[in-house]
Design a protein around this motif. Structure first.
Motif, PDB file in Angstrom:
ATOM      1  N   VAL A 192      47.624 -43.320  -4.135  1.00 51.83           N
ATOM      2  CA  VAL A 192      48.341 -44.466  -3.204  1.00 51.83           C
ATOM      3  C   VAL A 192      49.724 -44.140  -3.823  1.00 51.83           C
ATOM      4  O   VAL A 192      50.180 -44.305  -5.188  1.00 51.83           O
ATOM      5  CB  VAL A 192      47.870 -45.559  -3.939  1.00 51.83           C
ATOM      6  CG1 VAL A 192      48.521 -46.712  -3.184  1.00 51.83           C
ATOM      7  CG2 VAL A 192      46.311 -45.778  -3.323  1.00 51.83           C
ATOM      8  N   ASP A 193      50.698 -43.894  -2.889  1.00 48.31           N
ATOM      9  CA  ASP A 193      52.097 -43.766  -3.186  1.00 48.31           C
ATOM     10  C   ASP A 193      52.556 -45.190  -3.229  1.00 48.31           C
ATOM     11  O   ASP A 193      52.290 -46.085  -2.468  1.00 48.31           O
ATOM     12  CB  ASP A 193      52.725 -43.105  -2.135  1.00 48.31           C
ATOM     13  CG  ASP A 193      53.995 -42.927  -2.078  1.00 48.31           C
ATOM     14  OD1 ASP A 193      54.845 -43.412  -3.177  1.00 48.31           O
ATOM     15  OD2 ASP A 193      54.934 -42.179  -1.146  1.00 48.31           O
ATOM     16  N   ASN A 208      52.868 -45.250   2.337  1.00 47.22           N
ATOM     17  CA  ASN A 208      51.370 -44.251   2.644  1.00 47.22           C
ATOM     18  C   ASN A 208      51.489 -44.227   4.202  1.00 47.22           C
ATOM     19  O   ASN A 208      51.497 -45.100   4.796  1.00 47.22           O
ATOM     20  CB  ASN A 208      50.311 -45.173   1.881  1.00 47.22           C
ATOM     21  CG  ASN A 208      50.281 -45.284   0.556  1.00 47.22           C
ATOM     22  OD1 ASN A 208      50.395 -44.185  -0.363  1.00 47.22           O
ATOM     23  ND2 ASN A 208      50.510 -46.478  -0.006  1.00 47.22           N
ATOM     24  N   LYS A 209      50.936 -42.885   4.468  1.00 48.16           N
ATOM     25  CA  LYS A 209      50.593 -42.932   5.997  1.00 48.16           C
ATOM     26  C   LYS A 209      49.113 -42.688   6.252  1.00 48.16           C
ATOM     27  O   LYS A 209      48.482 -41.749   5.535  1.00 48.16           O
ATOM     28  CB  LYS A 209      51.282 -41.214   6.266  1.00 48.16           C
ATOM     29  CG  LYS A 209      51.418 -41.181   7.871  1.00 48.16           C
ATOM     30  CD  LYS A 209      52.187 -40.105   8.030  1.00 48.16           C
ATOM     31  CE  LYS A 209      52.151 -39.890   9.794  1.00 48.16           C
ATOM     32  NZ  LYS A 209      53.091 -39.132  10.283  1.00 48.16           N
ATOM     33  N   LEU A 210      48.693 -43.301   7.290  1.00 45.26           N
ATOM     34  CA  LEU A 210      47.430 -43.413   7.595  1.00 45.26           C
ATOM     35  C   LEU A 210      47.378 -42.853   9.116  1.00 45.26           C
ATOM     36  O   LEU A 210      47.996 -43.575   9.991  1.00 45.26           O
ATOM     37  CB  LEU A 210      46.606 -44.696   7.435  1.00 45.26           C
ATOM     38  CG  LEU A 210      45.481 -44.848   8.164  1.00 45.26           C
ATOM     39  CD1 LEU A 210      44.531 -44.310   7.299  1.00 45.26           C
ATOM     40  CD2 LEU A 210      45.025 -46.532   8.065  1.00 45.26           C
ATOM     41  N   ALA A 211      46.691 -41.780   9.262  1.00 44.97           N
ATOM     42  CA  ALA A 211      46.728 -41.193  10.625  1.00 44.97           C
ATOM     43  C   ALA A 211      45.314 -40.805  10.889  1.00 44.97           C
ATOM     44  O   ALA A 211      44.283 -40.893  10.351  1.00 44.97           O
ATOM     45  CB  ALA A 211      47.183 -39.969  10.586  1.00 44.97           C
ATOM     46  N   ILE A 212      45.040 -40.754  12.236  1.00 44.87           N
ATOM     47  CA  ILE A 212      43.953 -40.508  13.061  1.00 44.87           C
ATOM     48  C   ILE A 212      43.987 -39.482  13.885  1.00 44.87           C
ATOM     49  O   ILE A 212      44.863 -39.676  14.881  1.00 44.87           O
ATOM     50  CB  ILE A 212      43.213 -41.765  13.715  1.00 44.87           C
ATOM     51  CG1 ILE A 212      43.150 -42.905  12.732  1.00 44.87           C
ATOM     52  CG2 ILE A 212      41.902 -41.356  14.094  1.00 44.87           C
ATOM     53  CD1 ILE A 212      42.507 -44.184  13.288  1.00 44.87           C
ATOM     54  N   LEU A 218      43.305 -49.176   0.232  1.00 42.29           N
ATOM     55  CA  LEU A 218      44.207 -50.257   0.452  1.00 42.29           C
ATOM     56  C   LEU A 218      43.874 -51.303  -0.408  1.00 42.29           C
ATOM     57  O   LEU A 218      44.871 -51.910  -1.121  1.00 42.29           O
ATOM     58  CB  LEU A 218      43.596 -50.748   1.898  1.00 42.29           C
ATOM     59  CG  LEU A 218      43.726 -49.967   3.011  1.00 42.29           C
ATOM     60  CD1 LEU A 218      42.981 -50.629   4.218  1.00 42.29           C
ATOM     61  CD2 LEU A 218      45.161 -49.673   3.433  1.00 42.29           C
ATOM     62  N   ASP A 219      42.713 -51.577  -1.227  1.00 38.54           N
ATOM     63  CA  ASP A 219      42.729 -52.479  -2.228  1.00 38.54           C
ATOM     64  C   ASP A 219      43.565 -51.898  -3.595  1.00 38.54           C
ATOM     65  O   ASP A 219      44.203 -52.840  -4.236  1.00 38.54           O
ATOM     66  CB  ASP A 219      41.263 -52.644  -2.728  1.00 38.54           C
ATOM     67  CG  ASP A 219      40.592 -53.206  -1.534  1.00 38.54           C
ATOM     68  OD1 ASP A 219      41.197 -54.021  -0.645  1.00 38.54           O
ATOM     69  OD2 ASP A 219      39.166 -53.128  -1.675  1.00 38.54           O
ATOM     70  N   LEU A 277      47.137 -52.718  -2.711  1.00 34.14           N
ATOM     71  CA  LEU A 277      47.493 -54.245  -3.094  1.00 34.14           C
ATOM     72  C   LEU A 277      47.442 -54.525  -4.418  1.00 34.14           C
ATOM     73  O   LEU A 277      48.331 -55.632  -4.750  1.00 34.14           O
ATOM     74  CB  LEU A 277      46.345 -55.041  -2.047  1.00 34.14           C
ATOM     75  CG  LEU A 277      46.561 -54.870  -0.720  1.00 34.14           C
ATOM     76  CD1 LEU A 277      45.510 -55.671   0.105  1.00 34.14           C
ATOM     77  CD2 LEU A 277      47.798 -55.281   0.016  1.00 34.14           C
ATOM     78  N   ARG A 278      46.879 -53.792  -5.258  1.00 32.80           N
ATOM     79  CA  ARG A 278      47.066 -54.043  -6.768  1.00 32.80           C
ATOM     80  C   ARG A 278      48.351 -53.779  -7.306  1.00 32.80           C
ATOM     81  O   ARG A 278      48.744 -54.205  -8.548  1.00 32.80           O
ATOM     82  CB  ARG A 278      45.943 -53.643  -7.413  1.00 32.80           C
ATOM     83  CG  ARG A 278      44.608 -54.305  -7.077  1.00 32.80           C
ATOM     84  CD  ARG A 278      43.450 -53.824  -8.190  1.00 32.80           C
ATOM     85  NE  ARG A 278      43.103 -52.513  -7.780  1.00 32.80           N
ATOM     86  CZ  ARG A 278      42.148 -51.926  -7.179  1.00 32.80           C
ATOM     87  NH1 ARG A 278      41.499 -52.968  -6.520  1.00 32.80           N
ATOM     88  NH2 ARG A 278      42.004 -50.575  -7.114  1.00 32.80           N
ATOM     89  N   LEU A 279      49.066 -53.014  -6.445  1.00 36.51           N
ATOM     90  CA  LEU A 279      50.474 -52.564  -7.225  1.00 36.51           C
ATOM     91  C   LEU A 279      51.201 -53.751  -7.273  1.00 36.51           C
ATOM     92  O   LEU A 279      51.324 -54.579  -6.441  1.00 36.51           O
ATOM     93  CB  LEU A 279      51.098 -51.645  -6.286  1.00 36.51           C
ATOM     94  CG  LEU A 279      50.224 -50.087  -6.110  1.00 36.51           C
ATOM     95  CD1 LEU A 279      50.772 -49.370  -5.139  1.00 36.51           C
ATOM     96  CD2 LEU A 279      50.373 -49.496  -7.468  1.00 36.51           C
TER      97      LEU A 279
END
Length: 141
Positions: free
Chosen positions: A58-59, A63-67, A89-90, A93-95
């Motif tokens: 996790v950057d 972050n890049k999410l692609a399909i 994703l979790d 979110l903790r960052l």
């Protein structure tokens, strides 16, 4: 001074005093409760261990999410499934500062896959979401 234990007519007393009997029974009950060994019935089960998410997946900035057209989901270029996506994703979110999530579905991707991925994103609670690659839809034929 004669003492009478019953009625005044001289008949023997027909009632039995049960207090000592109850006292003895309670003492025996307590002794049995104390001396009964504690049953240690246990079933040994090897539970799966949660592997910690590698910190470099996790950057912290973007972050890049692609399909792609074959409905393959990728996170920063690495193929993943929906469960792993939820874990990433979790973790993001903790960052301390939530990183930006760039979502880039291919033009040929089935809508059902895009909808399922967007549902996972919404359920995770991501607030910084951006759609990238929208220019591919301008020349839609």
């Amino acid at each position: 001074m004669a003492m009478s234990g019953g009625r005044d007519d001289g008949e023997p007393m027909m009632e039995m005093n049960t207090t000592p009997l109850i006292d003895v029974m309670l003492v025996l009950l307590i002794m049995f409760i104390i001396t009964i060994p504690i049953q240690t019935h246990a079933v040994k089960i090897d539970l799966p261990q949660n592997a910690p998410t590698p910190p470099d997946v996790v950057d912290p900035v973007r972050n890049k999410l692609a399909i792609d057209a074959a409905s393959q989901i990728t996170w920063n270029g690495s193929p993943i499934d929906k469960l792993t996506l939820r874990q990433y994703l979790d973790a993001s979110l903790r960052l301390p500062v939530e990183p930006e999530l760039q979502f880039a579905p291919d033009k040929q991707t089935r809508y059902v896959t895009v909808d399922e991925v967007l549902a996972v994103i919404k359920q995770s609670g991501v607030t910084k979401l951006g759609f990238v690659g929208n220019e591919q839809y301008r020349s839609f034929q």
